[in-house]
Enzyme design. Structure first.
Site, mmCIF file in Angstrom:
data_model
loop_
_atom_site.group_PDB
_atom_site.id
_atom_site.type_symbol
_atom_site.label_atom_id
_atom_site.label_comp_id
_atom_site.label_asym_id
_atom_site.label_seq_id
_atom_site.Cartn_x
_atom_site.Cartn_y
_atom_site.Cartn_z
ATOM 1 N N GLU A 25 50.531 66.463 69.653
ATOM 2 C CA GLU A 25 49.659 67.217 68.734
ATOM 3 C C GLU A 25 48.237 67.307 69.282
ATOM 4 O O GLU A 25 47.873 66.606 70.237
ATOM 5 C CB GLU A 25 49.652 66.570 67.353
ATOM 6 C CG GLU A 25 49.008 65.188 67.329
ATOM 7 C CD GLU A 25 48.316 64.889 65.998
ATOM 8 O OE1 GLU A 25 47.464 65.692 65.573
ATOM 9 O OE2 GLU A 25 48.625 63.830 65.418
ATOM 10 N N LYS A 77 48.565 55.148 58.485
ATOM 11 C CA LYS A 77 47.328 54.362 58.436
ATOM 12 C C LYS A 77 47.146 53.669 57.099
ATOM 13 O O LYS A 77 47.479 54.219 56.059
ATOM 14 C CB LYS A 77 46.132 55.280 58.678
ATOM 15 C CG LYS A 77 45.983 55.689 60.117
ATOM 16 C CD LYS A 77 44.918 56.718 60.289
ATOM 17 C CE LYS A 77 45.286 58.066 59.768
ATOM 18 N NZ LYS A 77 46.257 58.848 60.400
HETATM 19 N N1 PSU Z 1 46.404 59.989 62.863
HETATM 20 C C1 PSU Z 1 45.447 59.684 63.762
HETATM 21 N N2 PSU Z 1 44.515 60.599 64.044
HETATM 22 C C2 PSU Z 1 44.551 61.835 63.482
HETATM 23 C C3 PSU Z 1 45.583 62.159 62.553
HETATM 24 C C4 PSU Z 1 46.473 61.191 62.269
HETATM 25 O O1 PSU Z 1 45.417 58.605 64.311
HETATM 26 O O2 PSU Z 1 43.682 62.636 63.794
HETATM 27 C C5 PSU Z 1 45.694 63.549 62.019
HETATM 28 C C6 PSU Z 1 47.124 64.065 62.316
HETATM 29 O O3 PSU Z 1 47.013 65.319 62.942
HETATM 30 C C7 PSU Z 1 47.753 64.175 60.954
HETATM 31 C C8 PSU Z 1 46.558 64.552 60.129
HETATM 32 O O4 PSU Z 1 48.781 65.130 60.902
HETATM 33 O O5 PSU Z 1 45.541 63.676 60.624
HETATM 34 C C9 PSU Z 1 46.791 64.378 58.650
HETATM 35 O O6 PSU Z 1 45.766 65.039 57.957
HETATM 36 P P1 PSU Z 1 45.898 65.250 56.370
HETATM 37 O O7 PSU Z 1 45.863 63.873 55.799
HETATM 38 O O8 PSU Z 1 44.691 66.072 56.008
HETATM 39 O O9 PSU Z 1 47.183 65.990 56.137
#
Ligand code: PSU
Ligand code: MN
Length: 312
Positions: free
Chosen positions: A28, A162
């Site tokens: 990604e 996380k």
């Molecule tokens: N985990 C990380 N760094 C990130 C993300 C997740 O360690 O930058 C990003 C991923 O791209 C994940 C997104 O899909 O955060 C989720 O965002 P949201 O909670 O807005 O859906």
């Protein structure tokens, strides 16, 4: 749908690997643009690609540029993306709009799954998935990553979710959506910066070949959607709960006080935890995403050894 009608632009290396049935791992790009600061983001993106290659697979970093989904990026393009400001954070809802307006967009887990599947890639490595945020019972903030795990048949390797999230609720939603959550090599569900969230993982596997076989079995059974492989952070990179716990609590309180909402929540929390741990969270993040790339490569090698059974 004919793949030639899709707005996909492959690098020659990725196109040749896919045509030859050789292992490919999708990566990604939101982690590059919104998850880590320059220049560590660019270094990490290169290191992650190198881990995939060392594992015998071809890396395909995914992003939207110039009206196309780019499947694989040249080194200078990866660098440009890592430096650029104002890049859109693309989830399922934003992908089409970004493509037609010609903007640059980085794909989250959800959008990367969609693009990987369209490109014919079955496995994808990231850091951590989005999930159910704490306080979701009032904010309704549940990442589109969960819904996409239920829709796109891609095996996603992450270090769990996380601890800024509500992990029990995240596991409940994944169960409701029929998404297998497989801890690799241990029984506990890992919590990104720590190996053990204190919650049991619904499933456990110790062999990448089994994970690949389960991926194919799901397709044979007609089950849509992917698998979440939860790979614990390497022990030497783990951050003790006594350090990460208070940092998370402070970051959450600051986010609430500042009224941070919607797409800004995850990048804001990651940025604050990085500052509060004086960069230790970033070192951990880099170690875990590299480990995930290595495991994803092993799974992709197994998938390539066993081609799918032709449908009747
Ligand atoms: N985990 C990380 N760094 C990130 C993300 C997740 O360690 O930058 C990003 C991923 O791209 C994940 C997104 O899909 O955060 C989720 O965002 P949201 O909670 O807005 O859906
Ligand atoms: Mn959200």
């Amino acid at each position: 749908m004919n793949q030639r009608d899709l707005p996909l632009a492959f690098t020659a290396e990725v196109a040749e690997a896919l045509a030859g049935g050789r292992p490919v791992v999708a990566l990604e790009s939101t982690i590059i643009t919104h998850g880590m600061p320059w220049p560590r983001n660019a270094e990490t993106a290169r290191a992650v690609e190198a881990e995939v290659r060392d594992g015998g697979a071809v890396p395909a970093t995914i992003a939207v540029m110039d009206g196309a989904v780019r499947v694989g990026l040249a080194p200078d393009e990866l660098d440009r993306l890592a430096r650029e400001t104002g890049v859109m954070k693309l989830s399922s809802a934003d992908l089409a709009a970004c493509l037609v307006t010609g903007r640059t967009g980085a794909t989250t887990v959800a959008a990367t799954m969609i693009c990987a599947h369209l490109a014919g890639i079955e496995v994808f490595a990231t850091g951590g998935i989005g999930g159910v945020h704490r306080g979701a019972e009032t904010s309704f903030d549940i990442s589109a990553d969960l819904r996409e795990l239920a829709r796109s048949p891609v095996t996603v390797v992450a270090a769990g979710a996380k601890a800024i999230l509500d992990l029990p609720k995240t596991l409940e939603v994944l169960e409701t959506l029929g998404v297998p959550v497989i801890a690799f090599g241990q029984s506990a569900f890992p919590a990104f910066w720590s190996r053990d969230s204190g919650l049991a993982a619904p499933l456990r596997m110790d062999d990448p070949a089994e994970i690949a076989a389960a991926h194919r079995m799901r397709a044979r059974l007609g089950l849509g959607g992917g698998q979440l492989v939860a790979n614990p952070i390497p022990a030497e990179a783990e951050i003790p709960a006594s350090i990460i716990g208070p940092a998370i609590e402070s970051a959450l309180a600051e986010a609430q006080a500042a009224g941070i909402a919607a797409k800004q929540v995850t990048p804001f929390l990651l940025g604050r935890v990085l500052d509060l741990t004086k960069g230790r969270s970033l070192a951990a993040n880099i170690a875990l995403v590299r480990a995930n790339a290595r495991l994803a490569a092993r799974i992709s090698v197994e998938l390539a050894r066993h081609r799918p059974v032709d449908p009747l």
